[in-house]
Design an enzyme around this catalytic site. Structure first.
Site, short mmCIF file in Angstrom:
data_model
loop_
_atom_site.label_atom_id
_atom_site.label_comp_id
_atom_site.label_asym_id
_atom_site.label_seq_id
_atom_site.Cartn_x
_atom_site.Cartn_y
_atom_site.Cartn_z
N ASN A 102 9.28 56.62 76.69
CA ASN A 102 8.63 55.70 77.63
C ASN A 102 7.16 55.50 77.32
OD1 ASN A 102 10.81 54.93 79.12
ND2 ASN A 102 10.26 56.05 80.97
N ASP A 110 17.50 56.74 85.39
CA ASP A 110 16.70 56.63 84.18
C ASP A 110 16.16 57.99 83.73
OD1 ASP A 110 17.13 53.95 83.98
OD2 ASP A 110 15.19 53.35 84.80
N ALA A 137 8.25 51.17 83.51
CA ALA A 137 8.20 52.43 84.24
C ALA A 137 6.76 52.69 84.73
CB ALA A 137 8.71 53.56 83.34
#
Length: 255
Positions: A114, A44, A156
Site C-alpha cells: 500500500n 483488505d 487507503a
C-alpha cells in the site's frame, strides 16, 4: 478454461471462519503449499497479510469480502467458486521497497504493497528533506508526516490524507504529505513509478520520526529511500465485472 486448485485462508473473525468452514465442506480444496490459487476470506487487511505471506511464491490471490473494508476483494458468494476462479482476471502489482537507516546507523529493508509512511514520534512536528532520483526537490517539509503510495494503496491511507487516487495503468506513485505546516500550500506530487524517493530527517534527536512499510515499522530514522521493486510480482484475481482498475476509477466519483 481449466479450474485451478485452490486453498482457503480466513481472517480471525466469526464471519470469515464460518465462511471458510462452509466452503471447505462444499468444495475440494488443495494443500496451501501446492495450490494454484489462494482464496482469502476477510477484508483488505487480510488481503495485505496474505500477499505478504505468499510473496515469495507469486501465487495469485483471489479475495472474497467477509470484512468491513473490501476494496481489494471480490463479492462474497458461495455458488460456482471454481468457475469464478477459472474466469477471473489477473492484475499484477509491484510493491515498494523501503530502505531505512536509523540515527544509530542500523539499516532495515521492508516491502510495502500500500504505502511507505513517515510519521512524527513526538509532539514536535517533523522536518523532512525530499529528493527525487538524487535531485533535491524540497529542502524542508514541516509536517506530521509524509507517504509514498502505490496505485493500489492510493485508496487507503493516502486517500484519507487527501492524496490523489491513482489508476493502475498510470504508472505513477503518489507522494502525499500529512498535516503540512510549511510550505503551507504544498499538497504533494505524482511521480513516475520508477522514481526513487529519498527522505532526510532534520533535527532527528529533537523531532524523531518513524518509517512504516505496511506492517513493518522502523523507529528513529535518519534517512529513508523508497522505490518500486519491479523484481517482485503480486498477483491478484478479480471477477471480470469487478476488476481493480474499474474500482479505482469508480472510487473517484463516490459522494
Amino acid at each position: 478454461m481449466s479450474t485451478p486448485s485452490f486453498a482457503l485462508v480466513a481472517s480471525d473473525t466469526a464471519e470469515a471462519r464460518d465462511a471458510k468452514a462452509r466452503l471447505e465442506a462444499r468444495y475440494a480444496t488443495a494443500d496451501i503449499d501446492a495450490s494454484e490459487v489462494i482464496v482469502a476470506l476477510g477484508g483488505d487487511g487480510l488481503m495485505l497479510e496474505t500477499l505478504h505471506r505468499f510473496i515469495d511464491r507469486s501465487v495469485p490471490i483471489y479475495g472474497m469480502n467477509c470484512g468491513t473494508v473490501g476494496f481489494m476483494m471480490n463479492q462474497y458468494e458461495e455458488e460456482r467458486l471454481p468457475e469464478r476462479l477459472a474466469a477471473a482476471q489477473q492484475v499484477t502489482l509491484h510493491p515498494l521497497r523501503m530502505h531505512a537507516t536509523t540515527v544509530k546507523g542500523a539499516e532495515a529493508d521492508a516491502l510495502a504493497i500500500n504505502e511507505v509512511s513517515l510519521l512524527r514520534e513526538s509532539r514536535q512536528a517533523a522536518k523532512i528533506g525530499i529528493s527525487i532520483d538524487g535531485v533535491k526537490r524540497m529542502e524542508e517539509l514541516i509536517c506530521d508526516g509524509i507517504m509514498v503510495a502505490t496505485p493500489a494503496g492510493s485508496t487507503a491511507y493516502n486517500l484519507s490524507a487527501h492524496g490523489p487516487i491513482v489508476p493502475l495503468a498510470a504508472q505513477l506513485l503518489a507522494l502525499t504529505p500529512i498535516s503540512v505546516f510549511r510550505p503551507r500550500r504544498w499538497r504533494g506530487a505524482l511521480l513516475p513509478a520508477r522514481a526513487e524517493v529519498t527522505f532526510e530527517i532534520h533535527e532527528s534527536a529533537k523531532r524523531p520520526v518513524s518509517a512504516t512499510a505496511d506492517f513493518t515499522e522502523v523507529r528513529d530514522v535518519a534517512r529513508v529511500t523508497v522505490r518500486e521493486d519491479q523484481s517482485v510480482d503480486l498477483n491478484l484475481l478479480f471477477d471480470p465485472e469487478h476488476n481493480l482498475e474499474e474500482r479505482i476509477i469508480k472510487e473517484q466519483f463516490q459522494p
